[in-house]
Design an enzyme around this catalytic site. Structure first.
Site, PDB file in Angstrom:
ATOM      1  N   PRO A  67       0.738  -1.270  -0.038  1.00  0.00           N
ATOM      2  CG  PRO A  67       0.032  -0.909   2.084  1.00  0.00           C
ATOM      3  CD  PRO A  67       0.649  -1.960   1.306  1.00  0.00           C
ATOM      4  CG  ASN A  68      -0.191   4.335   1.418  1.00  0.00           C
ATOM      5  OD1 ASN A  68      -1.097   4.895   0.995  1.00  0.00           O
ATOM      6  ND2 ASN A  68      -0.129   3.610   2.623  1.00  0.00           N
ATOM      7  NE  ARG A  75       3.823   6.742   1.484  1.00  0.00           N
ATOM      8  CZ  ARG A  75       4.271   5.501   2.010  1.00  0.00           C
ATOM      9  NH1 ARG A  75       5.000   4.531   1.094  1.00  0.00           N
ATOM     10  NH2 ARG A  75       4.201   5.184   3.208  1.00  0.00           N
ATOM     11  CE1 TYR A  80       9.191   4.985   2.499  1.00  0.00           C
ATOM     12  CE2 TYR A  80       7.533   7.026   2.630  1.00  0.00           C
ATOM     13  CZ  TYR A  80       7.902   5.855   3.124  1.00  0.00           C
ATOM     14  OH  TYR A  80       7.377   5.304   4.357  1.00  0.00           O
ATOM     15  CG  ASN A 131       8.410  -1.955  -0.192  1.00  0.00           C
ATOM     16  OD1 ASN A 131       7.882  -1.974   0.998  1.00  0.00           O
ATOM     17  ND2 ASN A 131       8.830  -0.912  -0.511  1.00  0.00           N
ATOM     18  CB  ALA A 134       1.651   0.081   6.150  1.00  0.00           C
ATOM     19  CD  GLU A 155      10.566  -7.699   5.102  1.00  0.00           C
ATOM     20  OE1 GLU A 155      10.547  -8.492   5.634  1.00  0.00           O
ATOM     21  OE2 GLU A 155       9.996  -6.555   5.547  1.00  0.00           O
ATOM     22  CG  HIS A 157      11.155  -2.353   4.207  1.00  0.00           C
ATOM     23  ND1 HIS A 157       9.706  -1.983   4.213  1.00  0.00           N
ATOM     24  CD2 HIS A 157      11.323  -3.613   4.887  1.00  0.00           C
ATOM     25  CE1 HIS A 157       9.100  -3.283   4.560  1.00  0.00           C
ATOM     26  NE2 HIS A 157       9.924  -3.941   4.889  1.00  0.00           N
ATOM     27  CB  SER A 159      12.834   4.388   4.452  1.00  0.00           C
ATOM     28  OG  SER A 159      11.690   3.355   4.912  1.00  0.00           O
ATOM     29  NE  ARG A 164      10.577   6.082   8.069  1.00  0.00           N
ATOM     30  CZ  ARG A 164       9.476   5.922   7.140  1.00  0.00           C
ATOM     31  NH1 ARG A 164       9.622   4.924   6.185  1.00  0.00           N
ATOM     32  NH2 ARG A 164       8.352   6.690   7.278  1.00  0.00           N
TER      33      ARG A 164
END
Ligand SMILES: O=C1C[C@@](O)(C(=O)O)C[C@@H](O)[C@@H]1O
Length: 206
Positions: A67-68, A75, A80, A131, A134, A155, A157, A159, A164
């Protein structure tokens, strides 16, 4: 297949000489197809007499995005970066072309859809680069799907989730992943495809 054609294996990948038996009188010559298309192997005798061409299928790696990630570029660019999802897809297509693998690149905002796509990979793909965004932090359903398909998972990501908020430090998906790439920006996708291709080659060598 005539007697001049050796069966080299289910797939042919560059750099996988295990497919060519040392005693084989044949040498493979590769004509590149389009990304995701078949790789054409032309087998010819070392003495130069050509044989029938054989079509071999490139191994398929699913590149799934949660998502996103359709909002990439807009964003939180300070987190990112400015690359869009289309840019990420281009990075993956170029990496796949270089690595001689096929990819199926997708993005969804739906948890159920992501779970279904993971399930579809069983008996179809050789590995999954994901990826989970969330859903990595929240979804046991996604973890269960990744465990169910019995495929290598990398997997990724964009960032560095460990720099974070604390709720991003844990991902359920990591339990199903051979490895995790995070914090290297969108270039992490190309690195993930490289690692996945290496693992597929290793598996085929065994
Ligand atoms: O949506 C995302 C993107 C992300 O997966 C990344 O690529 O850095 C990190 C996640 O924590 C976040 O929810």
């Amino acid at each position: 297949m005539g007697e001049n054609v050796a069966i080299l294996g289910h797939h042919y990948y560059p750099g996988a000489p295990a497919y060519l038996p040392p005693q084989s009188p044949l040498a493979p010559r590769r004509a590149r197809g389009r990304a995701g298309g078949p790789t054409i192997i032309l087998l010819e005798r070392i003495d130069g007499r050509a044989t029938a061409p054989v079509t071999m299928v490139r191994p398929l790696i699913a590149v799934l995005n949660g998502p996103n990630l359709n909002m990439l570029g807009l964003r939180q660019p300070e987190v990112y970066g400015r690359a869009t999802l289309d840019d990420v897809e281009q990075i993956c297509i170029q990496a796949a072309e270089r690595l001689d693998v096929a990819i199926d690149f997708r993005q969804t905002n739906g948890e159920g859809e992501l779970v279904s796509w993971v399930q579809e990979c069983r008996n179809r793909a050789r590995g999954i680069v994901i990826n989970p965004a969330a859903y990595g932090h929240t979804s046991i359903a996604l973890l269960d799907a990744l465990l169910a398909v019995d495929l290598p998972v990398v997997e990724i990501h964009i960032s560095n989730i460990h720099r974070r908020e604390e709720f991003r430090h844990h991902t359920y998906c990591s339990r199903a992943a051979v490895g995790v790439i995070c914090g290297l920006g969108v270039r992490g996708y190309a690195l993930a495809l490289q690692a996945m291709t290496d693992m597929i080659l290793d598996e085929d060598d065994r």
